[in-house]
Design an enzyme around this catalytic site. Structure first.
Site, PDB file in Angstrom:
ATOM      1  N   GLU A  24       0.805  -1.232   0.000  1.00  0.00           N
ATOM      2  CA  GLU A  24       0.000   0.000   0.000  1.00  0.00           C
ATOM      3  C   GLU A  24       0.835   1.279   0.000  1.00  0.00           C
ATOM      4  OE1 GLU A  24      -2.270  -0.981   3.477  1.00  0.00           O
ATOM      5  OE2 GLU A  24      -3.871  -1.876   2.286  1.00  0.00           O
ATOM      6  N   LYS A  34       5.823  -2.260   1.484  1.00  0.00           N
ATOM      7  CA  LYS A  34       5.276  -2.559   2.812  1.00  0.00           C
ATOM      8  C   LYS A  34       5.145  -4.059   3.051  1.00  0.00           C
ATOM      9  CE  LYS A  34       0.963  -1.845   5.360  1.00  0.00           C
ATOM     10  NZ  LYS A  34      -0.322  -1.141   5.335  1.00  0.00           N
ATOM     11  N   GLN A  35       4.611  -4.756   2.062  1.00  0.00           N
ATOM     12  CA  GLN A  35       4.304  -6.174   2.280  1.00  0.00           C
ATOM     13  C   GLN A  35       4.369  -6.915   0.952  1.00  0.00           C
ATOM     14  OE1 GLN A  35       0.294  -4.912   3.620  1.00  0.00           O
ATOM     15  NE2 GLN A  35      -0.484  -6.637   2.459  1.00  0.00           N
TER      16      GLN A  35
END
Ligand code: IFM
Length: 722
Positions: free
Chosen positions: A463, A574-575
């Site tokens: 995100e 982020k991920q």
């Protein structure tokens, strides 16, 4: 080490929020945070209800917390004895993951309080607490026992018009502000203090004040039975709550506890993973399975699970893609009825998704990024508060994270592929897939001067990079959604009449042709040295390290993403994003491709979300690197044992339990280490056991049969359970 017990000695008020999560007791209907009986809002004590939402003024809608129906307050010789407010000589609390029983023992000197309590798995409305006092001095005690209406709310209050009644059970009635949903809490006790000299107190709740002179060596044991009901359950919640607690009282604490323990045994029978070789890992897996199981909607047939479970109001109690991608796998393999409930929630909330798409000027189904009851979008345009200016920051999760609809289609399709059961597709699932595909048709960006079709202005799972073009994850999920829509015709080849009728009902003829045309035109990502570019232009961003980016933070709570975030102009993500894609489509990428991408993206990933590590661990197993998967597995599985995870996004508190990690732990063990794959109810194994594990054993449900999977360093086998 006991593989089923979480224990903590001592008390530090600074840990109250984290402990409330770690020691959660829940049953899918409600979650009781792991605070002691005398705790109030300041210690984050709460009972969070599943599926009941409310909005206070113009604040975020969030789930409703019920009155504190198991509240006790003790004073001795005029002094209040309350953990955190009165010096205790010792304090110990534990949670038994096997049976969902919370225990505490606090020695205040003249009095020791010990208790055990549970949120019943046998009766979803019931909570019970056996509370014992041991006196080490003569004196006068006053015990207040009852229902507290001092409720911890993040964006509340949500309950109004309180009405208190005494009788054979104490009763609190109230209604939510926005929709006037009636909520009732009842409590009764054994022994019934009414028979003694009691005083009713109606301030911030209703309590029986029980005064008595006691002597050194005396003990007093009381059992409290409480029940919560709401108008959403049907019937009169006050009558039901009273009936549930009085019935429990009539059965007695031990019988209620036994029924609750038996219900948990039946759950473990369906899904328990036994891990041998590493005690800490075995405990962490039990913790993960406990936390995911205790929030599963067993009482309802079309309810899903909030991203922070029932541990509080964080993330607005909303349903995210976490449900389909992270929770669904354990359930579909072990308790398919719960997987069906998660998916039926999406089927039921299709009208909300159609409405959202229309609001944005699209056709089809655009599901809420943060879905509440009826599919209401809980995500606002300002989902983060800037730590410097304290102003809301425009975020784009709501409008640009369009992969959500494809994630839902992915789970619906997986349900069919894994189980071979078409009933859910026929009961609305096929319609959802078709409407999601239609949304992408209208969301696609075609060009007059080229054949390629982009999906521009989107946000992928990472995100931090907002409004990007052709996010590889999003494009592939969309393609899969479109292909799944087309595949419906084959799945229903033996029922062409039914399927054609559905297409006619949806006026789908033109769309069908457009989908066929669109699939081959969706832009493929750029690949450099085997590495899939996360989105157009990602490789051109600053390539720096996580430490570089961290060093640029001016405040530890600063939000990393968006236009002004420290990560936005860099390749730090982020991920898991590309790696999530590879974990979800294990057959579409070769081990070499996965390896190249793992090597590239892992050091560039903050793992700033609890959804990340498990995807990397799954991909590591896929490339035969269980050694690399191991620390990620431990990080994932231990998250709610150790109480870790991010607590802040900008100024917004995001603490709670981590069901996505809990589901991720099951995925790594079963789909990664054991390498379980299912097709049409037929399982196969491709084990990748890390050296720490000497045996892994777990049941699954496949094709209506119960099977036992067993993997050791010598290989794996699946056998039928009697
Ligand atoms: O769904 C996730 C998202 O991917 C990252 N932020 C938290 C959400 C809820 O878990």
């Amino acid at each position: 080490m006991n593989q089923w017990i979480l224990e903590k000695t001592g008390f530090d008020p600074a840990d109250a929020a984290a402990d409330g999560n770690r020691f959660l007791c829940a049953n899918g209907y409600m979650g009781l945070r792991g605070a002691v009986e005398e705790a109030g809002p300041a210690q984050f004590s709460a009972i969070t209800l599943a599926g009941v939402y409310d909005q206070y003024q113009d604040r975020w809608r969030e789930p409703v917390n019920a009155p504190g129906a198991l509240h006790f307050r003790l004073s001795f010789n005029g002094q209040a004895l309350a953990l955190g407010r009165t010096e205790a000589l010792s304090h110990r609390q534990r949670l038994d993951y096997r049976h969902g029983v919370f225990q505490r023992e606090t020695d205040f000197g003249p009095v020791t309080i010990s208790s055990r309590r549970f949120v019943s798995m046998a009766d979803c409305h019931l909570l019970a607490d056996q509370y014992e006092l041991r006196f080490r001095a003569d004196g006068e005690m006053t015990l207040l026992a009852g229902i507290s209406t001092a409720i911890w709310d993040i964006n509340g209050p949500h309950l109004f018009d309180f009405d208190y009644q005494a009788g054979n059970a104490l009763l609190v009635r109230a209604a939510t502000g926005e929709k006037r949903i009636a909520v009732a809490a009842a409590q009764c006790m054994t022994p019934d203090f009414e028979a003694e000299e009691t005083l009713l107190q109606r301030e911030q709740g209703i309590f029986r004040a029980y005064k008595r002179r006691v002597k050194k060596g005396d003990t007093l044991t009381v059992s409290a039975f409480a029940a919560i009901c709401t108008a959403l359950d049907g019937g009169d919640p006050a009558d039901s709550a009273r009936a549930h607690c009085l019935q429990a009282q009539a059965r007695g604490f031990d019988a209620c506890l036994q029924a609750h323990r038996d219900a948990w045994e039946r759950i473990w029978d369906r899904c328990e993973i036994t891990l041998e070789g590493d005690e800490a890992a075995a405990l962490a897996l039990h913790a993960s399975q406990y936390h995911l199981n205790c929030i599963a909607p067993r009482h309802a047939d079309s309810l899903s699970i909030p991203a922070r479970g029932l541990s509080g109001q964080t993330y607005k109690g909303a349903i995210f893609w976490d449900s389909e991608i992270f929770f669904f796998p354990m359930f579909v393999h072990t308790q398919p009825e719960i997987a069906r409930s998660l998916l039926r929630y999406r089927i039921k909330t299709l009208p909300g998704a159609l409405k959202k798409a229309a609001e944005y000027g699209y056709r089809g189904a655009f599901y809420a990024w943060e879905s509440q009851e009826g599919g209401t979008e809980g995500c606002t345009n300002f989902n983060v508060v800037d730590v410097f200016t304290h102003r809301p920051v425009r975020t784009y999760f709501r409008d640009k994270q369009i992969h959500i609809s494809a994630d839902i289609a992915y789970a619906l399709r997986s349900y069919y592929d894994i189980t071979g059961d078409r009933s859910l597709l026929m009961a609305g699932g096929a319609r959802v897939i078709l409407e999601c595909a239609r949304f992408y048709l209208s969301r696609a960006n075609a060009h007059l001067d080229s054949d390629g079709v982009d999906f521009a202005d989107v946000i992928g799972p990472d995100e931090y990079h907002e409004r990007v073009k052709n996010n590889a994850f999003t494009n592939r999920m969309i393609l899969y959604c479109l292909e799944s829509a087309l595949r419906m015709r084959e799945i229903f080849a033996d029922q062409p009449g039914w399927f054609d009728r559905l297409l006619r009902e949806l006026d789908y003829e033109k769309d069908w042709a457009l989908i066929r045309d669109l699939c081959p035109r969706i832009r493929e990502p750029r690949v450099r040295d085997g590495v899939v570019e996360q989105f157009d232009g990602y490789f051109d961003l600053e390539d720096c390290t996580l430490d570089d980016v961290r060093a640029r933070l001016c405040d530890p709570r600063e939000y990393w993403g968006g236009d002004h975030g420290v990560a936005g102009t860099t390749q730090i993500i982020k991920q898991a994003d590309v790696i999530a894609l590879m974990a979800l489509f294990p057959d579409r990428f070769s081990p070499e491709e996965v390896a190249a991408n793992w090597r590239y993206y892992e050091p560039r990933t903050e793992h700033g979300s609890s959804l990340s590590a498990c995807m990397y661990a799954l991909a590591a197993c896929r490339i035969g690197r269980p050694d690399a998967a191991w620390p990620l597995f431990m990080k994932t599985a231990q998250i709610d044992v150790l109480g870790g995870g991010k607590q802040w996004a900008g100024e917004i508190y995001i603490g709670g339990t981590h069901p996505a990690s809990n589901g991720g732990a099951w995925m790594i063990a079963a789909l990664g280490f054991a390498g379980l794959r299912m097709q049409n109810g037929y399982p196969t194994l491709h084990p990748h056991l890390p050296p720490q594990i000497t045996r892994l054993r777990f049941p699954i449900t496949a094709g209506g049969k119960r099977l036992l999977v067993e993997v050791t360093p010598d290989g794996g086998e699946i056998r039928e359970l009697g």
